[in-house]
Design an enzyme around this catalytic site. Structure first.
Site, short mmCIF file in Angstrom:
data_model
loop_
_atom_site.label_atom_id
_atom_site.label_comp_id
_atom_site.label_asym_id
_atom_site.label_seq_id
_atom_site.Cartn_x
_atom_site.Cartn_y
_atom_site.Cartn_z
N TYR A 1 -2.20 5.94 -5.12
CA TYR A 1 -3.26 6.86 -5.49
C TYR A 1 -2.60 7.99 -6.28
CZ TYR A 1 -6.00 4.60 -1.76
OH TYR A 1 -6.65 3.70 -0.97
N THR B 1 -5.25 2.60 -7.55
CA THR B 1 -6.61 2.51 -7.01
C THR B 1 -7.44 3.65 -7.58
OG1 THR B 1 -5.91 1.41 -4.98
CG2 THR B 1 -7.99 2.59 -4.91
N LYS C 1 -7.17 -0.78 -10.07
CA LYS C 1 -7.90 -1.50 -9.02
C LYS C 1 -9.17 -0.73 -8.66
CE LYS C 1 -7.32 -3.22 -4.27
NZ LYS C 1 -8.31 -2.36 -3.58
N SER D 1 0.82 -1.21 0.00
CA SER D 1 0.00 0.00 0.00
C SER D 1 0.86 1.26 0.00
CB SER D 1 -0.91 0.01 1.24
OG SER D 1 -1.55 1.25 1.40
N HIS E 1 -13.36 -2.24 -2.79
CA HIS E 1 -12.60 -1.70 -1.66
C HIS E 1 -12.98 -2.39 -0.35
CE1 HIS E 1 -9.79 1.79 -1.68
NE2 HIS E 1 -9.88 1.65 -0.36
#
Length: 375
Positions: free
Chosen positions: A145, A171, A245, A117, A269
């Site tokens: 992101y 994402t 994603k 992440s 999510h």
């Protein structure tokens, strides 16, 4: 390797992922439990994710040749020992002091892919050093992101490339947080020792004074929300393949490939953004049909059994990502706990394949009762 990374002892009575969730609930604070396990609003999508896999029936086949069977799959030019990856999850130091480093060691040892992440509580270079040396490891990907500070984002991507990451996972389904009532009720806040260390130094966009009648969301935060045009920019600054994603609509899946995405991940999510969305098991087949074999389609959300993995593969997934159960294993016994969770899923997958007559995962579609019943 730091011996403390493998020092944790697995608690007694751990036979299923549900056992891990129960035990982790006893170890974690109410606030951290709400952050890890909670969903958006009434948590309908959160519960639907797991239930949807359970509602899909498998049909046993008997007396089929199973010798020399395997769980191997091909993904982005690599052969994986099995179709499992660890989903990107933020702030794993909330579960265990060694956080993402412990998860990386366990995933590498089990041949499981790892998606780190952006909001990791461990530096990406440290995670890469823990994961990459294992010869039997899976792929190492970095989730991100799109940030308004494009200079910082470019440098972050350069760091991931230099560290040895093999793909980027963008994402795209969370321009804002969902209404996470459970977190608010529990008063969740990050403790001082946990932060998104890989985002240190990022500049926040300047705030603009709102005019009367304007929305803080639509006229403030969302003025920086990414669009399809940003995918071309992202691809222009990296040599790594980019997967998207959070793609759940067939038209978005086709648009993703038009924009040069190397693959898509069907994800809601984990039920943490828009409540009342369909479960990912229900969304997966239409995305697979839209992509039509032109790129891999992965899926996450509610995977709790090896039978769930087999069902996902039968519905056309190229691989699956597992999230919360990894955090539960991490909370229970660090790297050993994560390894146990992944081992359970691998063992259960092989058992399910054997009992449905699947020598390889290419045989998985024939294991679905609905497809067999329609013929």
């Amino acid at each position: 390797m730091n011996p403390s990374l493998l020092a944790d002892t697995l608690p007694d009575g751990m036979f299923t992922l549900a056992d891990h969730e129960h035990q982790a609930g006893l170890r974690l604070s109410e606030a951290v439990r709400a952050y890890f396990n909670g969903g958006a609003a009434d948590q309908l999508t959160l519960r639907a994710n797991t239930r949807a896999w359970q509602d899909i029936a498998l049909l046993p086949r008997v007396m089929r040749p199973l010798a020399s069977g395997h769980t191997r799959v091909e993904l982005l030019g690599r052969t994986l020992a099995h179709p499992l990856l660890v989903a990107p999850m933020a702030y794993q130091a909330l579960a265990h002091a060694m956080g993402e480093q412990a998860t990386a060691i366990a995933a590498a040892a089990l041949g499981t892919g790892l998606v780190l992440s952006t909001q990791s509580s461990t530096r990406l270079e440290q995670v890469a050093r823990a994961y990459l040396p294992d010869a039997g490891r899976g792929p190492l990907w970095f989730q991100l992101y799109l940030q308004p500070d494009r200079g910082f984002l470019r440098e972050l991507i350069q760091r991931t490339e230099a560290a040895g990451f093999e793909a980027l996972v963008l994402t795209v389904d969370a321009p804002v947080h969902g209404a996470r009532d459970a977190e608010r009720r529990a008063g969740f806040e990050l403790p001082p020792h946990v932060s998104a260390v890989n985002l240190n130094g990022m500049r926040l966009p300047p705030t603009t004074a709102l005019q009367p009648g304007q929305s803080a969301l639509f006229d403030g935060l969302l003025t920086h929300a990414p669009t399809w045009d940003d995918i071309a920019w992202l691809r222009s600054i990296t040599r790594l393949p980019v997967l998207l994603k959070g793609v759940v609509h067939p038209d978005d899946a086709r648009q993703a490939l038009t924009c040069g995405a190397a693959g898509v991940i069907v994800s809601n999510h984990g039920g943490r953004t828009l409540d009342t969305m369909p479960a990912t098991a229900a969304l997966l087949p239409r995305v697979v049909q839209a992509v039509a074999g032109d790129a891999p389609v992965l899926v996450d959300g509610g995977i709790r059994r090896g039978t769930d993995v087999l069902k996902a593969m039968a519905l056309g997934a190229s691989a699956v990502l597992v999230g919360r159960p990894v955090l539960h294993g991490l909370a229970n016994a660090g790297a050993n706990g994560v390894a146990h969770v992944l081992r359970l899923l691998r063992d259960e997958l092989e058992i399910a394949m054997a009992l449905t007559g699947c020598r390889t995962l290419a045989d998985a579609p024939g294991a679905l009762w609905a497809q067999a019943h329609s013929r």
